[in-house]
Write an enzyme that holds these catalytic residues in place. Structure first.
Site, PDB file in Angstrom:
ATOM      1  N   SER A  55      29.871  78.856  11.789  1.00  0.00           N
ATOM      2  CA  SER A  55      31.209  79.319  12.147  1.00  0.00           C
ATOM      3  C   SER A  55      31.275  79.827  13.583  1.00  0.00           C
ATOM      4  O   SER A  55      32.335  80.256  14.043  1.00  0.00           O
ATOM      5  CB  SER A  55      31.654  80.443  11.200  1.00  0.00           C
ATOM      6  N   TYR A  56      30.161  79.794  14.297  1.00  0.00           N
ATOM      7  CA  TYR A  56      30.141  80.279  15.674  1.00  0.00           C
ATOM      8  C   TYR A  56      30.667  79.199  16.607  1.00  0.00           C
ATOM      9  O   TYR A  56      29.972  78.230  16.915  1.00  0.00           O
ATOM     10  CB  TYR A  56      28.733  80.696  16.085  1.00  0.00           C
ATOM     11  N   GLY A  57      31.880  79.402  17.052  1.00  0.00           N
ATOM     12  CA  GLY A  57      32.557  78.423  17.876  1.00  0.00           C
ATOM     13  C   GLY A  57      33.747  77.867  17.121  1.00  0.00           C
ATOM     14  O   GLY A  57      33.611  77.408  15.986  1.00  0.00           O
TER      15      GLY A  57
END
Length: 326
Positions: A55-57
Site C-alpha cells: 500500500s506504500y505509494g
C-alpha cells in the site's frame, strides 16, 4: 509438504532498516539514484532487513516502494548481498477477504520486487471493524508459507489477545509467526507497557519490530514549540504534542550530549535496548548515516531507566494507530 527455507532475520547488532511510505513523501524520479546510494550504504554496513508494503505509494506511484526496493536489491553488488531480507506488508483492503486474494496480493508484490517475498506480513487486523474478514486473509497467509512462496510470516498492529488468537490458528497448521510489528517509541510505549506484547512475543519466539521509533520526527530534536512545523496534519499533531514532551526531549538531549550522539540515535538505541528491532526510515544519505550511528553501542541500564522514567511522566503520547488491536 513445506518447502520453505528458514528465514533468518538480521540480529539487532547488525542493524535493521525500514523502507516504507516515507520513501515516497515528495517523491520524484530524480531521487532514484540517491535512494540507490542509501540502499547500498545500508547493506554495506550490515543493515539487511528492509520493510515495505504493497500500500506504500498511491495513484501513479502505486507499488512504487516495492518496485524500487526490488530494483535496488538486484543492482546492489557488494558485501552482505546474500543476506538481504525483504519484508512486505499486505493491506487488508475491503475487497480482500478470501485466502486466494491474499495469495494474489503476495504474488503481485513478488512480481514488483522481482523475487519472492522473504517475510510476508498482514499489515493490520480487521478485528476492530470486520473480524469475519480476517479469517480468509490469515488462511491465505498460512497458505503462502505452506506452499513455499515465502520464508516466513508476520503480523502488524496486533495486540496481545488477537496475537494469541492468530498464534493458536497457525499453530494448528504448524506455522510459526516470525515477527510482530507495532508502533513503538519513547512516545508510544503502549504496546509493551499496557498490552504486554514484548513478554508474550518472547514466550512465543516472535521478534517484536518497532516502527516509527522516532515518532514521526518528534524525537529528533529538530522541532521546537516556537519553530517551524511540518505542513498538514503532521504539523497540527506536532503543535499538540510538543509542549507536553519537553521532559523526554530534555532527557534525550542530556544523554546524547554525554554520549556524543544525536537525540535520534539515542531514541533508536533505546528501542534496541528494549529488545525490539527498530526500523527507522531514510530517504537520503545524511539520514542513513545518522541511523547507522545507532549501531555498535548500547545505552547503560541507568540511561535506559532515565528514559523510561521520562516516558512514564510525559504529559503527551503519540496517537496510536487506529488499526492497533488489543
Amino acid at each position: 509438504m513445506q518447502t520453505n527455507q528458514t528465514l533468518s532475520l538480521p540480529n539487532m547488532g547488525c542493524g535493521t532498516w525500514a523502507w516504507g511510505n516515507q520513501l515516497l513523501w515528495g517523491y520524484n524520479e530524480s531521487m532514484d539514484d540517491q535512494l540507490q546510494q542509501v540502499f547500498n550504504l545500508c547493506v554495506n554496513n550490515g543493515v539487511t532487513l528492509f520493510d515495505t508494503g504493497d500500500s506504500y505509494g498511491t495513484g501513479r506511484l502505486n507499488g512504487r516502494s516495492e518496485l524500487l526496493l526490488g530494483r535496488f536489491a538486484r543492482e546492489y553488488d557488494g558485501i552482505n548481498k546474500n543476506n538481504i531480507c525483504i519484508a512486505t506488508k499486505l493491506a487488508a483492503y475491503p475487497w480482500r477477504w478470501t485466502r486466494k486474494s491474499i495469495i494474489s496480493a503476495c504474488n503481485a508484490s513478488a512480481k514488483r520486487l522481482g523475487k519472492n517475498v522473504d517475510l510476508v506480513q498482514m499489515h493490520w487486523s480487521t478485528a476492530n471493524y470486520a473480524p469475519w474478514q480476517e479469517v480468509g486473509l490469515l488462511d491465505g497467509l498460512a497458505d503462502l508459507y505452506e506452499q513455499g512462496l515465502v520464508k516466513g510470516v508476520g503480523l502488524s498492529n496486533y495486540g496481545t489477545k488477537r496475537l494469541l488468537w492468530v498464534h493458536k490458528r497457525f499453530q494448528e497448521r504448524g506455522i510459526p509467526i516470525k515477527t510482530l510489528q507495532v508502533q513503538y517509541s519513547l512516545l508510544s510505549t503502549y504496546p509493551v507497557t499496557e498490552l504486554g506484547l514484548k513478554s508474550v512475543c518472547d514466550d512465543l519466539g516472535i521478534k517484536l519490530i518497532a516502527y516509527s521509533p522516532l515518532a514521526l520526527g518528534l524525537l529528533t530534536g529538530k522541532f521546537s514549540e516556537n519553530g517551524n512545523f511540518p505542513k498538514g496534519v503532521r504539523g497540527i499533531l506536532f503543535r499538540q504534542i510538543l509542549p507536553g514532551i519537553q521532559g523526554i526531549l530534555g532527557t534525550l538531549q542530556s544523554i546524547a550530549n554525554s554520549r556524543n550522539k544525536t537525540m535520534s540515535q539515542v531514541a533508536i538505541n533505546w528501542c534496541i535496548c528494549k529488545g525490539t528491532i527498530p526500523i527507522p526510515g531514510a530517504k537520503n544519505l545524511e539520514q542513513a548515516q545518522q541511523n547507522l550511528g545507532t549501531l555498535g553501542w548500547f545505552l547503560n541500564d541507568g540511561e535506559v531507566a532515565e528514559l523510561d522514567n521520562a516516558a512514564a511522566k510525559s504529559e503527551k503520547k503519540m496517537v496510536q494507530n487506529i488499526f492497533q488491536t488489543k
